[in-house]
Scaffold this active site. Structure first.
Site, PDB file in Angstrom:
ATOM      1  N   GLU A  72       1.685  75.143 -66.068  1.00 44.79           N
ATOM      2  CA  GLU A  72       3.033  75.241 -66.612  1.00 44.79           C
ATOM      3  C   GLU A  72       3.259  74.204 -67.708  1.00 44.79           C
ATOM      4  OE1 GLU A  72       5.776  75.687 -63.432  1.00 44.79           O
ATOM      5  OE2 GLU A  72       7.457  76.213 -64.710  1.00 44.79           O
TER       6      GLU A  72
ATOM      7  N   GLU B  16       1.597  75.491 -70.673  1.00 44.10           N
ATOM      8  CA  GLU B  16       2.388  76.592 -71.230  1.00 44.10           C
ATOM      9  C   GLU B  16       3.569  76.048 -72.027  1.00 44.10           C
ATOM     10  OE1 GLU B  16       4.055  79.238 -68.294  1.00 44.10           O
ATOM     11  OE2 GLU B  16       4.784  80.662 -69.793  1.00 44.10           O
TER      12      GLU B  16
ATOM     13  N   CYS C 294       8.852  79.001 -59.987  1.00 45.61           N
ATOM     14  CA  CYS C 294       8.265  78.809 -58.649  1.00 45.61           C
ATOM     15  C   CYS C 294       9.188  79.229 -57.522  1.00 45.61           C
ATOM     16  CB  CYS C 294       7.794  77.378 -58.453  1.00 45.61           C
ATOM     17  SG  CYS C 294       8.589  76.177 -59.463  1.00 45.61           S
TER      18      CYS C 294
ATOM     19  N   SER D 124       8.675  81.121 -67.181  1.00 51.83           N
ATOM     20  CA  SER D 124       7.252  80.781 -67.264  1.00 51.83           C
ATOM     21  C   SER D 124       6.461  81.931 -66.650  1.00 51.83           C
ATOM     22  CB  SER D 124       6.995  79.498 -66.486  1.00 51.83           C
ATOM     23  OG  SER D 124       5.642  79.414 -66.125  1.00 51.83           O
TER      24      SER D 124
ATOM     25  N   LYS E  70      10.128  83.849 -50.124  1.00 55.92           N
ATOM     26  CA  LYS E  70       8.672  83.810 -50.232  1.00 55.92           C
ATOM     27  C   LYS E  70       8.039  85.026 -49.550  1.00 55.92           C
ATOM     28  CE  LYS E  70       7.948  80.159 -52.660  1.00 55.92           C
ATOM     29  NZ  LYS E  70       7.186  80.224 -53.919  1.00 55.92           N
TER      30      LYS E  70
ATOM     31  N   GLU F 153       8.331  87.588 -52.166  1.00 57.49           N
ATOM     32  CA  GLU F 153       7.393  87.307 -53.246  1.00 57.49           C
ATOM     33  C   GLU F 153       5.973  87.734 -52.869  1.00 57.49           C
ATOM     34  OE1 GLU F 153       6.353  83.124 -53.946  1.00 57.49           O
ATOM     35  OE2 GLU F 153       6.506  83.477 -56.086  1.00 57.49           O
TER      36      GLU F 153
ATOM     37  N   GLU G  84       2.914  92.562 -58.066  1.00 57.27           N
ATOM     38  CA  GLU G  84       2.260  91.709 -59.075  1.00 57.27           C
ATOM     39  C   GLU G  84       1.406  90.618 -58.441  1.00 57.27           C
ATOM     40  OE1 GLU G  84       5.553  91.995 -58.695  1.00 57.27           O
ATOM     41  OE2 GLU G  84       6.547  92.565 -60.569  1.00 57.27           O
TER      42      GLU G  84
ATOM     43  N   CYS H 251      14.002  73.263 -52.073  1.00 58.18           N
ATOM     44  CA  CYS H 251      13.316  73.775 -50.877  1.00 58.18           C
ATOM     45  C   CYS H 251      13.696  73.016 -49.612  1.00 58.18           C
ATOM     46  CB  CYS H 251      11.812  73.691 -51.048  1.00 58.18           C
ATOM     47  SG  CYS H 251      11.230  74.454 -52.563  1.00 58.18           S
TER      48      CYS H 251
END
Ligand code: SF4
Ligand code: SF4
Ligand code: SF4
Ligand code: FES
Lengths: 573, 157
Positions: free
Chosen positions: A278, A281, A298, A318, A357, A360, A365, A502
């Site tokens: 990242e 990037e 994230c 990102s 999560k 996710e 993907e 988190c």
């Protein structure tokens, strides 16, 4: 400050506050159901009622301002009777399901019934029939156990500004549901689980993966690995009666091995990896005129939020996968190769503070060639349940270290667990990427702490960057609106879906009040203060991973395994 | 995408400011024009008034007057007024629900029948009463429901 009289005793009250606040500060416990810290009181449940001199009716203390000279009775027979009746009425339309309920032992309704001494069923009513909603990969809704306190609706609307759920219908038919009473999966829900953490009962709970995980742990043909997110080791303790903010990383590692996991890895390792990707990037976008500001990727609830509500900003995200997914991807590629294991025989579990999560992990993907990066996600609470189920006494376990090579981490990776942590870690590494030198003082005070938004301008060599860290989607929305309106002084923005990051995720222990969250945060800061290795780019195992396998950040392999893209989504909103 | 249709746009045009106060009048006008509030229209109203769909649906279900499914070819009203209640309209309603397999406010899958519960149709002398396409059926019993409804099947209103 002035004095008021409560239960024939003088206590101090602050001008303008609600009575409940003064009572709590002075250790007088009045039960509440609809009350929520920092949100405007609704006075809906009336459980917090008290007697105030001169008031004919009982008044809800959560919505009643203090005044000089007031006299209050919080536990007179009349008050207690009123509270008890409220609870008895709630129970009249509640399934007698405690023995089978995920909240057994930590349910607020159960606790209230106990505290108020409900020992017989005085009201019997027809129990309403409801359908269980298991459509969401993250959350199960069981309206039969809903007591209509409204906390989930308020958190979803006022804190997250998502409004996926609301009160539907009225009177005895009222429920909390989605638009058109459809499955949560087709609503605008972003799977954050904040509604679950605030729910007093078993009406909202995570979609559990406990059964699957126990199943594979007993399957000798599976190679079962586990990773734990940065915030888990500083929040798990509370599930076992230890002080909030106790770091149990070693004991937890031992527990995970005892449970039968063959390798225990640390998601903070892949957080370090994320920072290299990242950070690179960001530098690339800055130097080649890419889309700015770059938004972190994230936090999966946040990604879904952008895809749903801000499709015009999807390109700002990102392309990095989250640390959970990066870890999953390299376990089934690099690690499998190195160990000579068939990736298909690997079962990859992650322990996360988060219900999103779970969503996710099952996104199309997030895998390669039809193999998902991650097979199952357990929340902190689910891990605690398994540990208890296996009769392990966490506090008494001898601490052990994580496995190589994905057990090594910097403290920067660990900081991912709190709001501002990704940003702080990224600044440290961006500085090194751009200038080739370390920052003099690694601590970036301006992005620490629990405020909803923290902004700073940081100097990296010749560059001056505008950065921000926001937490809670309501705060994110405000900043995104500023971007839409043309604000252009920001280059990098970290967003965490949950208020605080988190450490206060939707999968964390119940009853984690603001104080507990602060303690979890301090525990992470302490780790960063006490340890030597504080920057992601010095993580030797990460360096080796690049040398042996990935090549370089943003390289061909990274592109294939560690990056992805996001797209606008259409939902009911 | 949410389709914008002329009648709906006209109604929305009368409430140019996104304001929550406009919600009920808009819902009423749409229901009047269309006979019900379809999913698409609710989403369209939401975009116009800047309100989430869950909120609109929540508000609309708070009042009994709104339907979310297109009316069936035959519209069945079951009276639940006091007189009908005393004469056993609860059992009548149960029977209608059983025969049609729908709840009040819903329409059968084949589009043949829609069911509505009304407070009092003003035909207390005939209690318990149901009304199909405006035709009254007096002193009904749960047992008679199947035959009454069957006689409408296949007939348009
Ligand atoms: S929600 Fe609470 S009271 Fe209800 S069944 Fe579960 S444990 Fe018991
Ligand atoms: S998971 Fe988050 S977005 Fe979904 S309903 Fe709950 S609070 Fe709202
Ligand atoms: S689902 Fe839980 S939080 Fe939401 S209203 Fe019901 S009991 Fe309260
Ligand atoms: S907590 Fe005060 S009315 Fe619900």
């Amino acid at each position: 400050m002035f004095e008021i009289e409560v239960n024939n005793r003088k206590i101090e009250a602050r001008k303008g506050e609600m009575l409940l606040g003064a009572l709590r500060r002075n250790g007088i416990h009045v039960p509440t159901l609809c009350h929520m810290e920092n949100l405007f009181p609704t006075g809906a449940c009336r459980l917090c009622v008290v007697e105030v001199n001169g008031q004919r009716n009982l008044v809800p203390s959560c919505a009643f301002p203090v005044y000089e000279g007031m006299t209050v009775q919080t536990h007179s027979p009349r008050v207690v009777r009123a509270r008890k009746t409220i609870v008895e009425l709630l129970l009249a339309d509640h399934p007698d399901d405690c023995l089978y309920c995920v909240r057994n032992g930590n349910c607020e309704l159960q606790k209230l019934a106990e505290q108020l001494g409900v020992r017989e069923r005085r009201y019997t009513g027809a129990k309403s029939a409801y359908k269980l909603d298991i459509s969401s990969p993250s959350i199960t809704r069981d309206p039969a156990k809903c007591i209509l306190c409204g906390r989930c609706v308020r958190v979803c609307e006022e804190v997250q500004t998502v409004s996926a759920i609301d009160f539907i219908g009225r009177g005895s038919k009222a429920t909390v549901s989605t638009a058109f009473e459809e499955g949560l999966n087709v609503s605008s829900c972003v799977n954050c689980g904040q509604c679950v953490v605030v729910c007093p009962t078993g009406a909202l709970r995570e979609q559990s993966h406990v059964k699957e995980v126990l199943g594979v742990l007993n399957n000798p043909s599976k190679f079962v690995v586990v990773q734990h997110a940065p915030s888990i080791s500083v929040s798990l303790a509370e599930e076992f009666g230890l002080k909030a903010g106790t770091d149990v990383v070693g004991k937890m590692t031992t527990a995970l091995r005892r449970l039968g996991f063959q390798r225990v890895f640390d998601t903070s390792f892949s957080a370090d990896l994320t920072i290299l990707e990242e950070g690179s990037e960001l530098v690339q976008r800055l130097t080649t005129g890419g889309k700015l500001p770059m938004l972190t990727s994230c936090s999966p609830g946040w990604i879904k939020f952008v895809e749903t509500f801000y499709p015009d900003l999807v390109e700002n995200l990102s392309t990095c996968k989250s640390p959970q997914q990066m870890m999953g991807a390299i376990i089934k590629s690099y690690y499998a190769q190195r160990q000579g294991i068939d990736p298909k025989s690997i079962y990859s579990v992650s322990i996360m503070p988060c219900t999103a999560k779970k969503f996710e992990a099952q996104r199309p993907e997030m895998g390669s060639d039809g193999t998902p990066d991650i097979d199952a996600v357990l929340t902190t609470r689910e891990l605690a349940r398994i540990i208890r189920m296996r009769g392990l006494d966490l506090a008494a376990l001898e601490p052990q270290g994580a496995d190589t090579p994905f057990g090594e981490r910097s403290t920067a990776g660990k900081l991912f667990g709190a709001t501002g942590g990704v940003l702080e870690a990224a600044i440290r590494t961006a500085h090194w990427l751009v200038t080739g030198a370390e920052m003099e003082n690694l601590k970036v005070q301006a992005v620490r702490g629990l405020e909803g938004r923290k902004e700073a301008r940081v100097k990296i060599g010749e560059l001056e960057l505008g950065v921000a860290a926001v937490n809670g989607l309501g705060n994110a929305r405000k900043l995104l609106e500023e971007l839409r309106a043309g604000r252009s002084d920001l280059h990098f923005i970290e967003v965490m879906t949950c208020p605080g990051g988190c450490i206060a995720g939707g999968g964390q222990p119940f009853n984690g009040d603001a104080e507990a969250v602060r303690a979890r945060m301090q525990a992470l800061y302490k780790i960063d203060r006490d340890e030597e290795q504080r920057v992601s780019h010095r993580n030797e195992s990460v360096q080796r991973l690049y040398k042996e396998f990935l090549g370089k950040p943003l390289g061909e392999k990274s592109h294939h395994l560690l990056h992805t893209h996001y797209a606008p989504r259409e939902v009911v909103m | 995408m949410v389709t914008a249709e002329k009648d709906i746009e006209e109604i929305l045009g009368k409430y140019p400011n996104a304001s929550r106060d406009a919600l009920i009048p808009v819902l009423q006008a749409v229901q009047e024009a269309r006979g019900y509030l379809s999913r698409e229209v609710v989403l369209r109203i939401g975009r116009h008034l800047k309100l989430p769909a869950s909120k609109i649906y929540g508000v609309a279900t708070f009042y009994n007057q709104f339907r979310f499914q297109a009316p069936g070819r035959n519209h069945v009203q079951v009276c639940r007024g006091t007189a009908c209640h005393v004469k056993g309209s609860a059992a009548v309603l149960e029977s209608v629900k059983r025969v049609l397999k729908v709840n009040p406010g819903e329409t059968t899958k084949d589009g043949e029948f829609s069911l509505e519960v009304v407070a009092c149709i003003g035909a207390c002398g005939l209690a318990p009463v149901i009304c199909v396409n405006g035709e009254f059926h007096a002193s009904v019993t749960p047992q008679k429901i199947q035959d009454i409804l069957d006689s409408y099947r296949g007939k348009a209103r």
